[in-house]
Design a protein around this motif. Structure first.
Motif: not given
Lengths: 547, 526, 428
Positions: C372-398
């Motif tokens: 859902m493009f929610q930032p997650v921690d190491k255990k794959n659990i979203p850091e905050y409800d309703n926080l989403y990341a988009a664009g070039s800040i996303l990892a694994c995306n050269d």
């Protein structure tokens, strides 16, 4: 004695007013001499602003309220209390200072003046206003302090008169024919009800008090209202009662009377030379005809310089000034109208005492947006003043820096770096861009403020000047950031970009790296003003030598 | 047989030593040819601080070198003043530094006759506000900074103006021997891949770190160790003076102002070969960490580039290479059975002139020419070709100029006219102008953008001037950016990483330079 | 001056770049009350081409002709790539949404299903791109092949040489030629913005078309730098075509880029129509997260604005946008201090070869998210409800090497907004 001193003071006041009038009149040519049309007057403005202080009301309600209360109260004190010798006869034939309502009203208005005066002092000394010149601040403070002293001494005087046994005795002798026993009864009554301080120890008995009351009604009451209505003075009486003997023996009341009266005369004498002159000049300035946009476009804009003395240095104009951010960056006080008006006054008195490039730079930045003129509580036509000042400065040889830069060769400019640096060090004035106290004024010296530049040239692309006249610009904003990084601040101050900048802030708004491009350009312009000043002085000296 | 050039002396290596010898000999009236496998200052001569040592740094480890330095610095200031900035220098100790070394320092300086001055810490910090508040002792010395690029360019210019020749991108392939004598040198041009011969009476091996490789061509073994030193360039000059750490020489303890920048170094890493060296992240971190003790702002300032040089040290030794003598080594290969071949290597930039003098003396002796060294007296002429390498601002009276002269490199303010001058000078020497050659002779690509913008601006000018055809320019651009990148990659953080992101966005993202232009076309069209 | 103002909204979009703009646009289209905040938009540096996937696999330097085919490969090869989190249907839907949206704002783009365009750049190279401005269309490789192309440049315009382009594309169109036009009265440097302004002037157009017509006969195409007007570029190019009598096109080059500015203007126009509150030059500070609401402060030089938002889209970009801050040894996320996926040590960040086919490891750094493009921690659990990341800040995306920047931004922004919307409506 009283009359002599009073008339003497009046004469001095008139002479002073005359001198001032002569001085203001002498400088008349500062305004446009070609003034052909007759002065027109604004009657409505005169009444509204003189008696209701309508413009001040528009500018600030609280300040208006305080000022208006002070104005009314002082007016009352002046007319009814101060000049009662004249006015009582004309208007209130039954006037007695110790009778109500006069006693009560005097106390109330005294209280208002005192309170408003103290409010002024507190505000003047603690409230940080935009760049208040220290001398002006102290000047203003002294004026208000003198008024507060005047009122304070008035209260003290009244209190000392209330407790005064000698005055009581004088009165008894003059207005009654009572014997010693009755005198004791009256004393007892007055001690209890009028708070007179008697030296002797008076033993009171109920029938004596009763008798005293009868005597009081017979001889005193028609002239003396109960002191209850003299609220403030009664409070003062309470405070000084324990020192009553000292007061009475030394006749402090007399000393206080002279002090109080003396202050009145001093105020009267100083009036033409103090900021209180605004009392007379605001009506004058408010009565000048209001100009329209059309009038300002005419070349024959003029201003009567007397209106400058209607300025109370209240600072409202600077609070609304369009180019206030300009001042925040370059710390040139002459950007701000209220400081600029002081410089103009200085210019009238002694042109050599004023830093003309600074004044010219400050006035040059003015956008003639009319805001200061609109808000000025004194009704001064500032817009015209700035227009006239611009011309006058040109005539006085304060060259437009922009022209000067264009006429100066780079070599000549660069040769002045050392000197201007030295000068900055010597006077260390806050407006030269190197004051350590102010962080914003040293942007061009601190690498953090420009080293984040990534050469994207967005600033240069959005610059409206480059879009409008690219040929007139030698270095572009991002190139100036590079010059700074290369340690060429002084060189940067000579670029046309710096002197042509509109301060529209487009570059700063669009910079992706958060560099304060416009602020830096402004600061450089100010730093360059230093050099411009030196070069210009040199040119003048050369001219003189050649002659 | 292909083209043969005859000359009296062939000098191999275009560093400070090589160009110094060339000038010394040509002043003595000899005709020389200098060949360089890359371009001027490609080795250690370009990879150093640009510091003229007062000698104080060596008073403890190498008093002899200290005395040499002290003597040379005055001569260089006098004869090549336009390449030198007389900055003066400080030796600075901070809390925690070896107290004994601090106490011994004045005595050692006196012993070596090095002028020094004790300075109150308070005064020193006023003179150099960047100094650490932890400073405990400061001595002032006579250090100065020198622009090695300008020095070598000017030396070479003086030589070629007297009729001698300089060949860049020419590598020595082999020697032909004839009776204990080298008779001919075979040289190959690395750009055109053409070979030619040079016949000389004497051959001088001044190839610095590559001296052993060259000497091996005649079978003369030289035992050398290579020590890599890495230096960092800040985006803005930090101090007025040279700042040395007052302690036993180690990493990150010299900060040299060079015009508009400061250079911080250095490290000492033993390496096997002098080729393909580059600064690493670990070295950068080490230098910054050490440097910040002396000048705290080094921690947060922006760095624009790092570079490495190789110290050629003729020795076998244990421990830190800095303990090996910095004195130079002059070998007459008569002992190896080659009569007309000498090798000179090692030494320091500060003593380059002395080295050239000594080497030239031997050459003259071998050729039985009675030349006397004149580099002590005759000043180095200042010409235009060197001035653009100077790290200062060159702004003509921009307000008076009639002809618009666009600034091509905006970081360092290099105008188009300068680039034209440089291109002409390169062509006059018979070499092919490209971005790297222009970069070597100017400040282009040396500012914060590291060539991201200026490279394209210059490239388009070169195309417009007809210097480039077809897709030559794309390859040139890639070579230039690759070279810049080596110095950029270890210090990318903060603003520098933003800058490099933009660079990659432009050159890879939009222009797709990581792809092969030809391949792309074939892929598209099939 | 530290006035405090307060704003309540459904969605706060942090970031004024491509992803931020698309997210705001999508959110307004869905009727959400949206606030956008961030530092100055760097869209001015954007080429204006909307890439989907241009090179794959990157290390084989293979040009993508049909993005759908390569997308399928990418999804199996790189499960962490943002594209792998979305179905193809959703992905193209998002792109078409952007296409329509830009059309709405009078910015005409063009795409072809299942095929990339190869657009000529100012270096003379070709760049694969999916959706391109109509004004660039004639400059794609297919249209240039063996044509007589005239490249035009202007005196004073630095870093753009018609001769260079004509030389580099020699193999594709050997009969190309170059022309430099000197603008009378302009002797200094010419910035893209100045030139773009000139192109909006009819007299200027008359002047240049006269020169072009008189100097060169027999040309099929004319290529201009991508500076033909700031806003109504298509009309201007069409007008020039009419005046010269042959097809014309724009060539994108060095930033600042006018096509990028057109983007910015188009989005800003839409935002003002949709009453989106924009806080420019605002540094965001995260205060707290309570009751599914974000409490944030936008710090400006003159004013602090507190914002309460039910959801946040983090579109602050990578290093250039300021979303990621690289310290000497550690990469951090600037606002929420989210965990950043990154190489272990700084010496792994960059390769020694700038053009290394694999790309640089640091460009894989970013925020890891769930589907859902929610930032997650190491255990794959979203850091905050309703926080989403988009664009070039996303990892694994050269995206620089994959040539997929705008595509990833657009697709992730639209998807993130849609997920937030579904959640908001579902919760009520």
């Amino acid at each position: 004695m009283i009359e002599v001193s009073f008339y003497a003071a009046i004469i001095v006041f008139i002479i002073g007013a005359g001198i001032q009038f002569f001085r203001l009149n002498k400088n008349k040519d500062f305004s446009n001499p070609k003034k052909s049309n007759r002065p027109q007057y604004n009657i409505k403005g005169f009444f509204l602003n003189t008696f209701l202080q309508a413009k001040l009301f528009k500018a600030g309600k609280v300040r208006w309220a305080v000022h208006f209360v002070l104005f009314l109260s002082f007016l009352y004190l002046l007319i009814v209390h101060g000049l009662h010798a004249v006015t009582a006869e004309l208007f209130f034939s039954d006037y007695e200072p110790t009778l109500d309502p006069f006693q009560f009203l005097r106390n109330v208005s005294g209280f208002f003046v005192l309170a408003a005066g103290i409010a002024f002092i507190v505000r003047r000394s603690f409230n940080l206003r935009i760049n208040q010149d220290k001398r002006i601040k102290i000047h203003g403070l002294i004026t208000v302090i003198v008024i507060v002293l005047l009122i304070g001494s008035g209260f003290l005087l009244e209190a000392s008169k209330i407790i005064s046994e000698p005055i009581f005795m004088e009165m008894v002798e003059e207005y009654s024919d009572i014997d010693d026993e009755e005198l004791i009864d009256l004393k007892l009554h007055w001690k209890d009800n009028y708070a007179v301080f008697f030296q002797e120890d008076l033993q009171s008995a109920p029938e004596q008090l009763e008798n005293g009351q009868v005597l009081n009604e017979e001889y005193c009451l028609y002239c003396h209202s109960p002191i209850k209505s003299a609220g403030i003075s009664r409070a003062v009486v309470k405070a000084i009662y324990s020192a009553g003997q000292w007061f009475n023996v030394n006749r402090i009341d007399k000393a206080l009377y002279w002090f109080h009266y003396g202050l009145c005369l001093i105020i009267l004498i100083c009036l033409p030379f103090s900021r209180l002159l605004h009392i007379f000049l605001i009506p004058f300035s408010s009565s000048q005809k209001k100009k329209t946009v059309h009038d300002y476009q005419k070349s024959s804009v003029s201003i009567n310089l007397a209106t400058l003395y209607a300025c109370t240095n209240c600072g409202y104009c600077s609070q609304v000034c369009n180019i206030y951010p300009n001042y925040q960056i370059n710390r040139n006080p002459d950007v701000l109208p209220h400081a600029k008006i002081e410089s103009v006054k200085g210019l009238l008195k002694d042109p050599s005492s004023i830093n003309k490039w600074q004044l010219n730079a400050g006035n040059g930045a003015c956008t003639l947006c009319y805001k200061c003129t609109d808000i000025c509580p004194s009704g001064i036509d500032l817009q015209s003043l700035w227009t006239v000042l611009d011309k006058k400065l040109g005539e006085m040889g304060a060259v437009d820096n922009n022209d000067l830069i264009n006429e100066t060769s780079l070599n000549e400019w660069m040769a002045k770096e050392f000197i201007s640096n030295q000068k900055i060090k010597q006077d260390g004035s806050p407006n030269c861009g190197t004051s350590s106290g102010n962080l914003t004024s040293t942007l061009a010296d601190r690498i953090e403020s420009f080293e984040n530049c990534i050469q994207c040239t967005i600033c240069t692309n959005v610059c409206p000047i480059l879009g409008y006249d690219s040929n007139g610009i030698d270095m572009t904003p991002h190139q100036i950031m590079n010059l700074l990084r290369l340690g060429e601040k002084h060189l940067a101050t000579s670029t046309r970009m710096v002197w042509s900048c509109l301060t529209c802030y487009a570059c700063q708004e669009n910079c992706p790296q958060e560099i304060q491009v416009t602020d830096i350009l402004l600061e450089l312009r100010n730093a360059g003003g230093m050099t411009a000043d030196i070069i210009q002085k040199n040119k003048l000296t050369e001219k003189l030598i050649n002659k | 047989m292909k083209q043969t050039i005859e000359t009296q002396v062939l000098i191999i290596g275009g560093g400070a030593t090589g160009t110094g010898i060339a000038r010394d000999l040509s002043l003595r009236g000899l005709n020389v040819v200098l060949i360089e496998k890359q371009d001027l200052n490609a080795g250690a001569s370009g990879g150093n601080h640009g510091l003229l040592h007062s000698g104080a740094r060596y008073v403890c480890s190498d008093p002899e070198a200290a005395i040499e330095c002290n003597a040379e610095i005055d001569i260089i200031k006098k004869t090549a003043g336009h390449c030198v900035e007389e900055t003066g220098g400080f030796f600075v100790a901070v809390r925690g530094d070896d107290e004994r070394y601090i106490a011994d320092f004045p005595g050692m300086c006196e012993k070596s006759d090095i002028p020094f001055k004790y300075i109150e810490v308070k005064d020193a910090r006023q003179m150099e506000p960047a100094l650490s508040p932890e400073t405990i002792a400061v001595y002032g010395v006579n250090d100065a900074s020198i622009n090695p690029f300008k020095l070598c360019i000017e030396n070479m210019k003086d030589v070629t103006s007297k009729g001698s020749l300089y060949f860049s991108n020419c590598i020595l392939e082999s020697f032909e021997m004839d009776n204990n004598q080298i008779s001919l040198a075979k040289v190959k041009n690395l750009v055109t891949h053409e070979a030619f011969y040079i016949k000389a009476c004497t051959y001088v091996n001044a190839s610095g770190a590559w001296a052993s490789q060259v000497a091996l061509l005649v079978g003369a073994p030289i035992s050398m160790v290579f020590s890599k030193g890495t230096l960092l360039v800040t985006s803005k000059r930090i101090t007025k003076r040279v700042i040395n750490r007052l302690r036993k020489a180690t990493d990150g303890d010299i900060l040299v102002p060079g015009g508009v920048v400061s250079i911080l170094g250095t490290t000492s890493v033993r390496i096997d070969t002098p080729d393909n060296i580059y600064p690493t992240v670990d070295e950068v971190d080490l230098i910054v960490n050490e440097g910040e003790a002396m000048v705290p702002s080094l921690k947060r300032c922006r760095y624009v580039r790092a570079y490495s040089g190789v110290r050629p040290l003729v020795s076998v030794g244990e421990g830190d290479d800095r303990e090996v003598s910095r004195g130079f080594t002059l070998i007459d290969h008569e002992k190896d059975g080659v009569n007309n071949f000498i090798t000179i290597t090692g030494g320091k930039l500060s003593t380059y002139r002395l080295m050239a003098e000594k080497a030239s003396d031997i050459v003259c002796k071998k050729q039985q020419v009675a030349g006397k060294c004149q580099t002590k007296e005759i000043p180095l002429p200042s010409t235009q070709s060197g001035e653009w390498s100077e790290p200062t601002v060159f702004v003509n009276d921009f307000r008076q100029s009639v002809q618009h002269d666009p600034v091509l490199c905006e970081c360092e303010m290099v105008p188009a006219s300068a680039v034209d001058t440089i291109i002409d000078a390169i062509k006059k020497d018979g070499n092919q102008p490209d971005l790297n050659a222009i970069g070597l002779r100017s400040r282009i690509g040396k500012g914060p953008c590291q060539g991201a913008f200026c490279s394209l601006r210059i490239l388009s000018c070169m195309y417009n001037a007809g210097e480039l055809t077809h897709d030559q320019g794309i390859d040139d651009l890639k070579r230039f950016l690759s070279k810049r990148w080596k110095g950029e990659q270890p210090l990318l953080w903060g603003t520098a990483i933003v800058q490099s992101s933009i660079k990659e966005m432009i050159h890879c993202g939009l222009f797709g330079l990581e792809l092969e232009t030809d391949q792309v076309l074939t892929q598209i069209l099939t | 001056m530290n006035n405090q103002e307060q704003i309540n909204c459904d969605l706060l979009v942090i970031g004024r770049g491509f992803a931020g703009m698309v997210a705001v646009d999508r959110a307004s289209a869905l009727g959400l009350k949206t606030v956008q905040a961030g530092s100055s938009s760097s869209l001015f540096l954007d080429s204006g081409l909307i890439d989907l996937l241009g090179v794959y696999p990157v290390n084989k330097l293979r040009i993508v002709k049909d993005p759908e085919v390569s997308l399928a490969m990418l999804k199996t090869d790189i499960p962490d790539h943002p594209y792998s989190k979305i179905s193809n249907k959703k992905l193209f839907e998002s792109l078409y949404f952007l296409f329509d949206s830009l059309n709405d704002a009078d910015l005409a783009y063009e795409y072809q299903k299942g095929e990339n365009f190869f657009i000529l750049t100012a270096a003379g190279t070709f760049k694969p791109s999916f959706m391109v401005p109509k004004t660039c269309l004639n400059g794609c490789a297919k249209n240039l092949n063996n044509k007589r192309v005239l490249f035009v440049d202007f005196k004073g315009l630095k870093g753009y040489s018609a001769r260079q382009i004509s030389n580099v594309v020699h193999k594709l169109c050997p009969r190309s030629s170059a022309l430099t036009i000197e603008v009378p009265g302009r002797s200094g440097d010419m910035t893209p913005m100045m030139l773009a302004g000139l192109f909006e002037d009819d007299q200027f157009l008359a002047m240049i078309t006269k020169i072009i017509r008189s100097k060169i006969d027999n040309i099929d195409l004319v290529g201009f730098p991508a500076m033909c007007g700031i806003n109504n570029s298509l009309e201007i190019v069409e007008q020039i075509e009419k005046m010269i009598g042959c097809a014309c096109f724009e060539i994108p080059g060095l930033p600042p880029s006018i096509p990028g500015l057109r983007f910015k203007n188009a989005f800003e126009k839409k935002m003002s129509q949709n009453n989106v509150t924009v806080l420019n030059k605002a540094k965001m500070r995260f205060d707290s997260f309570k009751d599914h609401t974000f409490f944030m402060t936008a710090v400006n030089r003159n004013m602090n604005t507190s914002i309460q938002a039910k959801g946040v889209i983090l579109a602050t970009g990578r290093f250039q946008g300021g979303g990621l801050h690289a310290k000497r040894g550690l990469i951090q996320e600037s606002i929420f201090h989210l965990p950043v996926y990154q190489p272990e040590r700084r010496n792994q960040w960059y390769d020694l070869n700038f053009f290394h086919p694999d790309g640089h490891a640091v460009n894989q750094a970013g925020i890891e998210t769930n589907e859902m493009f929610q930032p997650v921690d190491k255990k794959n659990i979203p850091e905050y409800d309703n926080l989403y990341a988009a664009g070039s800040i996303l990892a694994c995306n050269d995206w620089v090497r994959l040539k997929s920047g705008s595509g990833v931004s657009c697709v992730s922004a639209v998807t993130a907004v849609d997920h937030f919307y579904a959640r908001l409506k579902g919760g009520q």
